[in-house]
Design a protein around this motif. Structure first.
Motif, PDB file in Angstrom:
ATOM      1  N   ALA A  77      -6.762   6.845   0.780  1.00 11.44           N
ATOM      2  CA  ALA A  77      -8.028   6.444   0.168  1.00 11.44           C
ATOM      3  C   ALA A  77      -8.692   5.325   0.967  1.00 11.44           C
ATOM      4  O   ALA A  77      -9.923   5.294   1.105  1.00 11.44           O
ATOM      5  CB  ALA A  77      -7.788   6.003  -1.274  1.00 11.44           C
ATOM      6  N   ASP A  78      -7.894   4.406   1.497  1.00 12.77           N
ATOM      7  CA  ASP A  78      -8.447   3.324   2.320  1.00 12.77           C
ATOM      8  C   ASP A  78      -9.141   3.885   3.553  1.00 12.77           C
ATOM      9  O   ASP A  78     -10.227   3.440   3.930  1.00 12.77           O
ATOM     10  CB  ASP A  78      -7.336   2.364   2.761  1.00 12.77           C
ATOM     11  CG  ASP A  78      -6.795   1.523   1.609  1.00 12.77           C
ATOM     12  OD1 ASP A  78      -7.425   1.522   0.538  1.00 12.77           O
ATOM     13  OD2 ASP A  78      -5.734   0.898   1.801  1.00 12.77           O
ATOM     14  N   ARG A  79      -8.509   4.856   4.190  1.00 15.60           N
ATOM     15  CA  ARG A  79      -9.105   5.430   5.392  1.00 15.60           C
ATOM     16  C   ARG A  79     -10.426   6.128   5.061  1.00 15.60           C
ATOM     17  O   ARG A  79     -11.403   6.023   5.809  1.00 15.60           O
ATOM     18  CB  ARG A  79      -8.123   6.417   6.038  1.00 15.60           C
ATOM     19  CG  ARG A  79      -8.641   7.073   7.307  1.00 15.60           C
ATOM     20  CD  ARG A  79      -9.020   6.034   8.334  1.00 15.60           C
ATOM     21  NE  ARG A  79      -7.890   5.256   8.775  1.00 15.60           N
ATOM     22  CZ  ARG A  79      -7.183   5.554   9.861  1.00 15.60           C
ATOM     23  NH1 ARG A  79      -7.501   6.577  10.609  1.00 15.60           N
ATOM     24  NH2 ARG A  79      -6.170   4.781  10.214  1.00 15.60           N
ATOM     25  N   GLU A  80     -10.460   6.812   3.920  1.00 15.76           N
ATOM     26  CA  GLU A  80     -11.713   7.467   3.507  1.00 15.76           C
ATOM     27  C   GLU A  80     -12.809   6.436   3.267  1.00 15.76           C
ATOM     28  O   GLU A  80     -13.959   6.636   3.661  1.00 15.76           O
ATOM     29  CB  GLU A  80     -11.471   8.275   2.233  1.00 15.76           C
ATOM     30  CG  GLU A  80     -10.687   9.555   2.437  1.00 15.76           C
ATOM     31  CD  GLU A  80     -11.465  10.569   3.267  1.00 15.76           C
ATOM     32  OE1 GLU A  80     -12.613  10.873   2.895  1.00 15.76           O
ATOM     33  OE2 GLU A  80     -10.925  11.038   4.283  1.00 15.76           O
ATOM     34  N   GLU A  81     -12.460   5.329   2.622  1.00 13.47           N
ATOM     35  CA  GLU A  81     -13.444   4.274   2.371  1.00 13.47           C
ATOM     36  C   GLU A  81     -13.918   3.659   3.680  1.00 13.47           C
ATOM     37  O   GLU A  81     -15.114   3.395   3.861  1.00 13.47           O
ATOM     38  CB  GLU A  81     -12.847   3.196   1.467  1.00 13.47           C
ATOM     39  CG  GLU A  81     -13.840   2.089   1.119  1.00 13.47           C
ATOM     40  CD  GLU A  81     -13.239   0.981   0.282  1.00 13.47           C
ATOM     41  OE1 GLU A  81     -13.992   0.121  -0.198  1.00 13.47           O
ATOM     42  OE2 GLU A  81     -11.997   0.974   0.121  1.00 13.47           O
ATOM     43  N   ASP A  82     -12.994   3.416   4.608  1.00 14.94           N
ATOM     44  CA  ASP A  82     -13.372   2.852   5.899  1.00 14.94           C
ATOM     45  C   ASP A  82     -14.377   3.742   6.615  1.00 14.94           C
ATOM     46  O   ASP A  82     -15.328   3.266   7.239  1.00 14.94           O
ATOM     47  CB  ASP A  82     -12.133   2.672   6.787  1.00 14.94           C
ATOM     48  CG  ASP A  82     -11.207   1.576   6.283  1.00 14.94           C
ATOM     49  OD1 ASP A  82     -11.659   0.757   5.466  1.00 14.94           O
ATOM     50  OD2 ASP A  82     -10.034   1.554   6.694  1.00 14.94           O
ATOM     51  N   ILE A  83     -14.151   5.046   6.537  1.00 11.01           N
ATOM     52  CA  ILE A  83     -15.003   5.994   7.255  1.00 11.01           C
ATOM     53  C   ILE A  83     -16.374   6.126   6.613  1.00 11.01           C
ATOM     54  O   ILE A  83     -17.399   6.198   7.296  1.00 11.01           O
ATOM     55  CB  ILE A  83     -14.312   7.375   7.336  1.00 11.01           C
ATOM     56  CG1 ILE A  83     -13.070   7.298   8.234  1.00 11.01           C
ATOM     57  CG2 ILE A  83     -15.267   8.438   7.862  1.00 11.01           C
ATOM     58  CD1 ILE A  83     -12.236   8.559   8.218  1.00 11.01           C
ATOM     59  N   THR A  84     -16.407   6.146   5.286  1.00 10.00           N
ATOM     60  CA  THR A  84     -17.637   6.513   4.593  1.00 10.00           C
ATOM     61  C   THR A  84     -18.485   5.343   4.123  1.00 10.00           C
ATOM     62  O   THR A  84     -19.712   5.472   4.031  1.00 10.00           O
ATOM     63  CB  THR A  84     -17.318   7.402   3.384  1.00 10.00           C
ATOM     64  OG1 THR A  84     -16.399   6.695   2.511  1.00 10.00           O
ATOM     65  CG2 THR A  84     -16.664   8.701   3.819  1.00 10.00           C
ATOM     66  N   THR A  85     -17.877   4.198   3.816  1.00 10.31           N
ATOM     67  CA  THR A  85     -18.653   3.122   3.195  1.00 10.31           C
ATOM     68  C   THR A  85     -18.583   1.780   3.907  1.00 10.31           C
ATOM     69  O   THR A  85     -19.484   0.964   3.734  1.00 10.31           O
ATOM     70  CB  THR A  85     -18.216   2.911   1.731  1.00 10.31           C
ATOM     71  OG1 THR A  85     -16.846   2.498   1.697  1.00 10.31           O
ATOM     72  CG2 THR A  85     -18.378   4.192   0.921  1.00 10.31           C
ATOM     73  N   THR A 125       0.823  -1.209   0.000  1.00  7.62           N
ATOM     74  CA  THR A 125       0.000   0.000   0.000  1.00  7.62           C
ATOM     75  C   THR A 125       0.857   1.259   0.000  1.00  7.62           C
ATOM     76  O   THR A 125       1.732   1.421   0.857  1.00  7.62           O
ATOM     77  CB  THR A 125      -0.931   0.005   1.231  1.00  7.62           C
ATOM     78  OG1 THR A 125      -1.728  -1.187   1.218  1.00  7.62           O
ATOM     79  CG2 THR A 125      -1.846   1.217   1.216  1.00  7.62           C
ATOM     80  N   SER A 126       0.585   2.148  -0.941  1.00  6.93           N
ATOM     81  CA  SER A 126       1.276   3.436  -0.996  1.00  6.93           C
ATOM     82  C   SER A 126       0.616   4.427  -0.046  1.00  6.93           C
ATOM     83  O   SER A 126      -0.480   4.177   0.485  1.00  6.93           O
ATOM     84  CB  SER A 126       1.241   3.991  -2.420  1.00  6.93           C
ATOM     85  OG  SER A 126      -0.091   4.313  -2.792  1.00  6.93           O
ATOM     86  N   ALA A 127       1.259   5.574   0.145  1.00 12.35           N
ATOM     87  CA  ALA A 127       0.693   6.597   1.027  1.00 12.35           C
ATOM     88  C   ALA A 127      -0.644   7.094   0.486  1.00 12.35           C
ATOM     89  O   ALA A 127      -1.593   7.332   1.249  1.00 12.35           O
ATOM     90  CB  ALA A 127       1.677   7.755   1.168  1.00 12.35           C
ATOM     91  N   GLU A 128      -0.749   7.255  -0.837  1.00 10.93           N
ATOM     92  CA  GLU A 128      -2.010   7.709  -1.429  1.00 10.93           C
ATOM     93  C   GLU A 128      -3.106   6.679  -1.237  1.00 10.93           C
ATOM     94  O   GLU A 128      -4.254   7.029  -0.928  1.00 10.93           O
ATOM     95  CB  GLU A 128      -1.814   7.991  -2.925  1.00 10.93           C
ATOM     96  CG  GLU A 128      -0.916   9.168  -3.248  1.00 10.93           C
ATOM     97  CD  GLU A 128       0.560   8.824  -3.093  1.00 10.93           C
ATOM     98  OE1 GLU A 128       0.892   7.623  -2.915  1.00 10.93           O
ATOM     99  OE2 GLU A 128       1.388   9.754  -3.146  1.00 10.93           O
TER     100      GLU A 128
END
Length: 432
Positions: A319-327, A312-315
């Motif tokens: 994006a993973d954290r955003e997905e975890d939070i929102t979906t 996993t790259s920093a970008e």
């Protein structure tokens, strides 16, 4: 400033909604569509006050003030700010601490700074009366909203109701746009059989050699904590399991087999020793006994498999954290699927997927530990001992294998679900 602010006491709003829809104020009895609820609050506030919304403040309690999955989803929504108080347990009941004080401070600060012309309060606690009166003295119009009471009576402080400038009731029709009572009709009937993936793991028999060794050492045939674990899979879910099949041994079971006085190491299904003398038990589904002599005690065939962190790259991490939070909702099975999907999508070579697929139902120790640490982000830890519930661990790994199985089938590799084709299932010797 001609705009409105909404202050929501989540404990009151959702507790009263649970009383109205489910007959008792337990939030575990309802499911909430938070996006729809926030949108409904915004539209109702702007319609009632005739002012544009500045912000919705969501006040709630959380154990140790650590945001739960619903709080993480809420605080990234537009125009929503989450404020958390403590959630403590006393006499078997949960109670919020510091929520009222935080609401009072926010209300008086907003009024003093003339940040808004109208404040909507969704609460029933009389402790907010001084803050309400202070806001009125600063020229702010206070709108008090109540949730329709289940018994038709008030569920708010009468003093609070008397001091409000405007009063509205959020009735059943409005509440049910975003809140539903859970269907609990099945609670009085026998529990449904586990998913096939979980059934295949639970129905794997203990090696006969290990059972014989346990008998020789005086260890109980069935672990003492059996009642705390999922029940053995009933027929026909376990038709392919051998007669007398037992749940997969946990680290506790293996520890019992290695009790002082044991004369020989337990053996695995192939007849070889399950672990050498002086080996250490680890919480992994890779194998039950890890040799202390190795740097990590990891077999060479699994050491080459990359972890998700390595892929996993920093970008992508952002994006993973955003997905975890929102979906990602936090269901254990879903969590395992999400983790497996990310791991597979980032693999540089399909040979890694093929190698992992042949290891079913064992997950290499490094990947398994990373999977469980990821699952812990979703509030799946039992606060008493910082462990994930055993059945949740089965569900997490079952979700992982389901996703691996789907991709492996698409890649035309050997499917990991050997039990589905009638082949015997090799027990994961330390599923825990």
């Amino acid at each position: 400033m001609d705009r409105c602010v909404v202050l929501v006491d989540a404990g009151y709003l959702l507790g009263a909604a649970a009383s109205l829809l489910a007959g008792e104020p337990s939030r575990s009895r309802i499911t909430v569509d938070h996006a729809a609820l926030i949108q409904g609050l915004r539209e109702r506030a702007e319609a009632d006050t005739q002012q544009p919304l500045l912000r919705i403040y969501w006040f709630d309690g959380a154990p140790d003030r650590v945001p739960q999955p619903e709080h993480r989803r809420l605080r990234v929504m537009p125009r929503v700010t989450v404020r958390l108080g403590a959630l403590t347990r006393s006499d078997g009941r949960w109670a919020q601490k510091g929520v009222d004080a935080a609401m009072h401070a926010e209300l008086t600060e907003l009024a003093r700074n003339r940040a808004c012309s109208d404040v909507v309060l969704v609460t029933g606690d009389g402790d907010l009366l001084p803050g309400l009166m202070s806001a009125k003295e600063h020229g702010v119009a206070v709108h008090l909203w109540a949730v329709q009471a289940a018994d038709g009576d008030y569920n708010q402080s009468e003093d609070l109701v008397a001091e409000a400038d405007e009063r509205r009731v959020l009735d059943r029709a409005w509440i049910t746009r975003a809140v539903r009572a859970k269907d609990l009709t099945g609670l009085c009937s026998p529990a449904p059989a586990p998913r096939p993936e979980i059934a295949a793991i639970l129905s794997a028999p203990l090696p006969e050699a290990a059972l014989a060794e346990a008998a020789r050492n005086g260890a109980p045939a069935a672990p003492a904590d059996t009642a705390e674990r999922p029940a053995p899979v009933p027929a026909p879910a376990a038709e392919s399991a051998a007669e007398g099949a037992r749940p997969v041994p946990t680290p506790k079971d293996l520890a019992a087999l290695r009790a002082p006085g044991a004369v020989a190491a337990p053996q695995n299904a192939s007849g070889s020793a399950a672990g050498p003398a002086g080996s250490a038990l680890r919480w992994s589904s890779d194998k039950g006994w890890i040799d202390r002599a190795g740097p990590l005690g990891e077999p060479a065939e699994t050491a080459s498999l990359p972890t998700l962190a390595q892929l996993t790259s920093a970008e992508q991490r952002w994006a993973d954290r955003e997905e975890d939070i929102t979906t990602v909702g936090g269901d254990p099975f879903e969590v395992g699927q999400v983790f497996a999907r990310r791991w597979m999508e980032r693999l540089p070579e399909t040979v890694h997927l093929q190698k992992l697929a042949t290891m079913y139902p064992r997950i290499p120790h490094r990947i398994d530990g990373e999977l469980l640490r990821y699952a812990a982000r979703f509030g799946l830890l039992a606060h008493k001992d910082d462990q994930i519930d055993e059945h949740d661990r089965y569900a997490i790994r079952a979700g992982f294998w389901r996703e691996i199985d789907v991709r492996a089938a698409a890649e035309h590799v050997a499917a990991p679900g050997a039990a589905a084709s009638g082949a015997p299932v090799t027990p994961a010797a330390d599923e825990g």
